[in-house]
Design an enzyme around this catalytic site. Structure first.
Site, PDB file in Angstrom:
ATOM      1  N   GLU A  90    -123.297  71.040  44.290  1.00  0.00           N
ATOM      2  CA  GLU A  90    -124.119  71.859  43.392  1.00  0.00           C
ATOM      3  C   GLU A  90    -124.512  73.181  44.050  1.00  0.00           C
ATOM      4  OE1 GLU A  90    -128.275  71.280  40.823  1.00  0.00           O
ATOM      5  OE2 GLU A  90    -127.982  70.198  42.711  1.00  0.00           O
ATOM      6  N   LYS A 123    -126.980  71.990  32.849  1.00  0.00           N
ATOM      7  CA  LYS A 123    -127.719  70.814  33.324  1.00  0.00           C
ATOM      8  C   LYS A 123    -128.821  70.428  32.344  1.00  0.00           C
ATOM      9  CE  LYS A 123    -130.102  69.418  37.624  1.00  0.00           C
ATOM     10  NZ  LYS A 123    -130.359  69.904  39.011  1.00  0.00           N
ATOM     11  N   CYS A 146    -126.573  66.855  39.451  1.00  0.00           N
ATOM     12  CA  CYS A 146    -127.702  66.430  40.272  1.00  0.00           C
ATOM     13  C   CYS A 146    -128.704  65.541  39.522  1.00  0.00           C
ATOM     14  CB  CYS A 146    -128.382  67.641  40.898  1.00  0.00           C
ATOM     15  SG  CYS A 146    -129.384  67.228  42.353  1.00  0.00           S
TER      16      CYS A 146
END
Length: 296
Positions: free
Chosen positions: A43, A116, A153
């Protein structure tokens, strides 16, 4: 039989952006040289993990998806090597900013964008200061090597994300990440917990999972520091770890899977046949109750 070799990578990052890009490229080349055709970088590898500080100047690091220099660089590399590369980047989208990922296919084409969905906020990981919640929904792409689903993540802690990608047809689950020490609790080491949660995603959905984390100590601007614990890994379709990195080594992990054999295993196991979506209403609320329930 569709045999596919996949790779996870991990590396340190600093404020030498060109150096970070060069290290990432070297790892991709190494992975491709070992036969990998789907390669995962960590990431936000272009810079250090700036989210441990809340500084407005870091908002200037965000760049638009269209015409993005980082994505273009790795699209050229993907085409040269014939590999699929999900590329994590800090996106400027109009007046908002997102923690995003571009899916690059093996011919260098850009298949699309994922933003995300789950944005954390805690000591050392103050992402809500920088990123708006993603608005793309979960994404799965048809690539040259199969159907690939990617979360980013904090998404990895939510089984709903993994299951949604599986229902959308994913054959593999990928999670680029940045996780390490906890500034508020020096005794907390989440590495094992982090791995086990994602091993559960692999096992519950009967598909391989690739997780790539960063390594090294990164100093913040306000006296804080994070030490990222690496431990990147590849899990097989029953959740077993088939490859695992150490906590501080820059490395490439590879594993080879029979995607057709895994598909037969997934179809025969029954966890998708026996789902009861009509009973999953509590998942559509924050507190387990229907959003429209009367209050008072």
């Amino acid at each position: 039989m569709r045999s596919l070799t996949v790779a996870a990578t991990q590396m340190r990052c600093d404020w030498d952006v060109e150096g970070n890009i060069a290290r990432a490229e070297a790892l991709v080349r190494e992975a491709a040289g070992r036969g990998a055709r789907l390669i995962l970088l960590q990431e936000l590898f272009e810079t250090p993990y700036f989210c441990q500080d809340q500084l407005y100047e870091f908002l200037d690091l965000a760049r638009p998806f269209e015409g993005n220099r980082l994505i273009a660089h790795f699209a050229g590399l993907a085409k040269e090597l014939g590999v699929v590369l999900p590329i994590s980047f800090f996106e400027r989208g109009g007046q908002a900013a997102f923690n995003s990922l571009a899916m690059v296919d093996a011919d260098g084409s850009i298949l699309g964008l994922y933003r995300k969905s789950h944005i954390p906020d805690g000591p050392g990981y103050t992402e809500k200061f920088y990123f708006s919640p993603g608005d793309t929904g979960f994404r799965v792409w048809d690539t040259a090597v199969g159907r690939v689903g990617v979360g980013i993540c904090w998404d990895q802690w939510f089984p709903e994300c993994a299951r949604a990608m599986a229902l959308l047809g994913a054959e593999m689950l990928l999670y680029p990440t940045a996780i390490g020490s906890e500034p508020h609790d020096a005794g907390l080491d989440s590495a094992g917990h982090w791995q086990r949660v994602m091993q559960g995603h692999a096992g519950a959905n009967l598909m391989p999972l690739i997780a790539s984390n960063r390594i090294g100590r990164e100093e913040g601007r306000n006296g804080t520091a994070l030490t990222f614990y690496g431990s990147s890994f590849i899990a097989g379709p029953t959740g077993e770890k088939v490859a695992e990195a150490g906590r501080s080594e820059e490395t490439v992990l590879t594993a080879t899977f029979d995607l057709d054999g895994i598909a037969r295993q997934r179809h025969s196991w029954g966890v998708f046949r026996d789902r009861r979506p009509e009973l999953y209403g509590p998942l559509l609320s924050l507190d387990g109750h229907a959003p429209t329930r009367a209050i008072g």
